[in-house]
Design a protein around this motif. Structure first.
Motif, PDB file in Angstrom:
ATOM      1  N   GLN A 260      33.364  23.129 -40.723  1.00  0.00           N
ATOM      2  CA  GLN A 260      32.904  21.754 -40.690  1.00  0.00           C
ATOM      3  C   GLN A 260      33.022  21.161 -39.283  1.00  0.00           C
ATOM      4  O   GLN A 260      33.924  21.464 -38.530  1.00  0.00           O
ATOM      5  CB  GLN A 260      33.631  20.887 -41.722  1.00  0.00           C
ATOM      6  CG  GLN A 260      35.062  20.598 -41.427  1.00  0.00           C
ATOM      7  CD  GLN A 260      35.713  19.805 -42.541  1.00  0.00           C
ATOM      8  OE1 GLN A 260      36.801  19.325 -42.348  1.00  0.00           O
ATOM      9  NE2 GLN A 260      35.087  19.654 -43.693  1.00  0.00           N
ATOM     10  N   LYS A 261      32.056  20.316 -38.947  1.00  0.00           N
ATOM     11  CA  LYS A 261      31.974  19.722 -37.611  1.00  0.00           C
ATOM     12  C   LYS A 261      32.467  18.291 -37.688  1.00  0.00           C
ATOM     13  O   LYS A 261      32.017  17.520 -38.524  1.00  0.00           O
ATOM     14  CB  LYS A 261      30.516  19.762 -37.132  1.00  0.00           C
ATOM     15  CG  LYS A 261      30.229  19.017 -35.849  1.00  0.00           C
ATOM     16  CD  LYS A 261      30.499  19.879 -34.639  1.00  0.00           C
ATOM     17  CE  LYS A 261      30.084  19.208 -33.367  1.00  0.00           C
ATOM     18  NZ  LYS A 261      31.066  18.310 -32.812  1.00  0.00           N
ATOM     19  N   THR A 262      33.399  17.932 -36.817  1.00  0.00           N
ATOM     20  CA  THR A 262      33.875  16.551 -36.780  1.00  0.00           C
ATOM     21  C   THR A 262      33.215  15.828 -35.610  1.00  0.00           C
ATOM     22  O   THR A 262      33.044  16.399 -34.543  1.00  0.00           O
ATOM     23  CB  THR A 262      35.401  16.478 -36.594  1.00  0.00           C
ATOM     24  OG1 THR A 262      35.754  17.167 -35.401  1.00  0.00           O
ATOM     25  CG2 THR A 262      36.128  17.100 -37.767  1.00  0.00           C
ATOM     26  N   THR A 263      32.823  14.590 -35.845  1.00  0.00           N
ATOM     27  CA  THR A 263      32.233  13.804 -34.773  1.00  0.00           C
ATOM     28  C   THR A 263      33.186  12.679 -34.416  1.00  0.00           C
ATOM     29  O   THR A 263      33.683  11.965 -35.288  1.00  0.00           O
ATOM     30  CB  THR A 263      30.877  13.197 -35.183  1.00  0.00           C
ATOM     31  OG1 THR A 263      31.072  12.399 -36.343  1.00  0.00           O
ATOM     32  CG2 THR A 263      29.845  14.261 -35.459  1.00  0.00           C
TER      33      THR A 263
ATOM     34  N   LYS B 179      40.496  30.361 -48.243  1.00  0.00           N
ATOM     35  CA  LYS B 179      39.159  29.781 -48.429  1.00  0.00           C
ATOM     36  C   LYS B 179      39.091  28.368 -47.858  1.00  0.00           C
ATOM     37  O   LYS B 179      38.104  27.989 -47.235  1.00  0.00           O
ATOM     38  CB  LYS B 179      38.791  29.735 -49.921  1.00  0.00           C
ATOM     39  CG  LYS B 179      38.317  31.058 -50.465  1.00  0.00           C
ATOM     40  CD  LYS B 179      37.964  30.944 -51.923  1.00  0.00           C
ATOM     41  CE  LYS B 179      37.656  32.290 -52.526  1.00  0.00           C
ATOM     42  NZ  LYS B 179      37.509  32.229 -53.983  1.00  0.00           N
ATOM     43  N   GLU B 180      40.150  27.573 -48.077  1.00  0.00           N
ATOM     44  CA  GLU B 180      40.186  26.206 -47.548  1.00  0.00           C
ATOM     45  C   GLU B 180      40.178  26.202 -46.026  1.00  0.00           C
ATOM     46  O   GLU B 180      39.480  25.404 -45.404  1.00  0.00           O
ATOM     47  CB  GLU B 180      41.430  25.470 -48.058  1.00  0.00           C
ATOM     48  CG  GLU B 180      41.334  25.059 -49.506  1.00  0.00           C
ATOM     49  CD  GLU B 180      42.640  24.510 -50.059  1.00  0.00           C
ATOM     50  OE1 GLU B 180      43.569  24.233 -49.264  1.00  0.00           O
ATOM     51  OE2 GLU B 180      42.727  24.370 -51.282  1.00  0.00           O
ATOM     52  N   LYS B 181      40.955  27.105 -45.418  1.00  0.00           N
ATOM     53  CA  LYS B 181      40.983  27.207 -43.954  1.00  0.00           C
ATOM     54  C   LYS B 181      39.614  27.576 -43.413  1.00  0.00           C
ATOM     55  O   LYS B 181      39.158  27.045 -42.409  1.00  0.00           O
ATOM     56  CB  LYS B 181      41.995  28.262 -43.505  1.00  0.00           C
ATOM     57  CG  LYS B 181      43.382  27.742 -43.330  1.00  0.00           C
ATOM     58  CD  LYS B 181      44.263  28.814 -42.734  1.00  0.00           C
ATOM     59  CE  LYS B 181      45.698  28.361 -42.665  1.00  0.00           C
ATOM     60  NZ  LYS B 181      46.603  29.439 -42.253  1.00  0.00           N
ATOM     61  N   GLU B 182      38.953  28.518 -44.073  1.00  0.00           N
ATOM     62  CA  GLU B 182      37.623  28.969 -43.643  1.00  0.00           C
ATOM     63  C   GLU B 182      36.619  27.830 -43.718  1.00  0.00           C
ATOM     64  O   GLU B 182      35.807  27.636 -42.824  1.00  0.00           O
ATOM     65  CB  GLU B 182      37.170  30.132 -44.541  1.00  0.00           C
ATOM     66  CG  GLU B 182      36.113  31.004 -43.934  1.00  0.00           C
ATOM     67  CD  GLU B 182      36.561  31.716 -42.670  1.00  0.00           C
ATOM     68  OE1 GLU B 182      35.731  31.827 -41.744  1.00  0.00           O
ATOM     69  OE2 GLU B 182      37.731  32.141 -42.580  1.00  0.00           O
ATOM     70  N   ALA B 183      36.693  27.029 -44.797  1.00  0.00           N
ATOM     71  CA  ALA B 183      35.790  25.886 -44.956  1.00  0.00           C
ATOM     72  C   ALA B 183      36.064  24.843 -43.878  1.00  0.00           C
ATOM     73  O   ALA B 183      35.135  24.218 -43.363  1.00  0.00           O
ATOM     74  CB  ALA B 183      35.953  25.270 -46.339  1.00  0.00           C
ATOM     75  N   LYS B 184      37.341  24.655 -43.527  1.00  0.00           N
ATOM     76  CA  LYS B 184      37.711  23.685 -42.511  1.00  0.00           C
ATOM     77  C   LYS B 184      37.173  24.092 -41.143  1.00  0.00           C
ATOM     78  O   LYS B 184      36.766  23.253 -40.351  1.00  0.00           O
ATOM     79  CB  LYS B 184      39.229  23.569 -42.457  1.00  0.00           C
ATOM     80  CG  LYS B 184      39.730  22.206 -42.108  1.00  0.00           C
ATOM     81  CD  LYS B 184      41.236  22.164 -42.183  1.00  0.00           C
ATOM     82  CE  LYS B 184      41.679  20.822 -42.699  1.00  0.00           C
ATOM     83  NZ  LYS B 184      43.108  20.680 -42.756  1.00  0.00           N
ATOM     84  N   LYS B 185      37.188  25.395 -40.861  1.00  0.00           N
ATOM     85  CA  LYS B 185      36.682  25.904 -39.582  1.00  0.00           C
ATOM     86  C   LYS B 185      35.209  25.580 -39.400  1.00  0.00           C
ATOM     87  O   LYS B 185      34.771  25.263 -38.307  1.00  0.00           O
ATOM     88  CB  LYS B 185      36.840  27.425 -39.508  1.00  0.00           C
ATOM     89  CG  LYS B 185      38.106  27.889 -38.854  1.00  0.00           C
ATOM     90  CD  LYS B 185      38.072  29.388 -38.713  1.00  0.00           C
ATOM     91  CE  LYS B 185      39.467  29.959 -38.719  1.00  0.00           C
ATOM     92  NZ  LYS B 185      39.472  31.406 -38.779  1.00  0.00           N
TER      93      LYS B 185
END
Length: 164
Positions: free
Chosen positions: A75-78, A67-73
């Motif tokens: 999210q967008k980093t600027t 679940k943590e990996k999926e959430a990390k995927k």
């Protein structure tokens, strides 16, 4: 906390298929977990009484990391990309830098435009604001000023973000 690490007198127990088994002593809950050949895991330690669930701990841990990996995927980093200019920059060089900034902005990054002053250039700061204004005017269709031009030490800095 799992199994013997749970030291509370009474815990609220949830069975392996999600049904409430009620409030009981932690020993009785451990006995139920052992009979089912599963682990007793404390999932809500701050509740009164604490909530424990009878589950396979290895599987639970695996699900959490997935679940943590999926959430990390998702999210967008600027990133903040920096464009350096000098006070005596030519028009063509300014256009090249503006095109580079345009690429960064369309990718979704923020752009930090730094106008660096060296030596005697510090004496002629009056024209420098005009250079940053020209730079922004070339990018007005894709950019918006997040922080206006401000003098910091030997450089004048302006932040641009993508126009929504």
């Amino acid at each position: 906390m799992i199994n013997e690490q749970i030291r509370d007198r009474e815990v609220r127990v949830i069975g392996e298929d999600g049904e409430q088994l009620g409030v009981m002593s932690s020993r009785d809950a451990m006995k139920l977990a052992r009979e089912a050949e599963l682990d007793l895991v404390k999932i809500a330690p701050t509740a009164k009484p604490p909530v424990c669930k009878i589950i396979d701990y290895g599987k639970y841990k695996y699900e959490q990391t997935r679940k943590e990996k999926e959430a990390k995927k998702k999210q967008k980093t600027t990133d903040v990309k920096e464009i350096r200019l000098s006070p005596n920059i030519d028009v063509n060089d300014l256009n090249t830098k503006a095109n580079q900034a345009r690429k960064f902005l369309t990718k979704g990054d923020k752009v930090k435009v730094a106008l660096r002053f060296r030596g005697r250039e510090m004496a002629h700061m009056g024209m420098s604001k005009q250079i940053l204004d020209d730079f922004y005017s070339k990018l007005e269709d894709v950019a918006v000023i997040e922080k206006p031009a401000k003098l910091e030490g030997r450089s004048m800095i302006m932040f641009l973000g993508e126009k929504r």
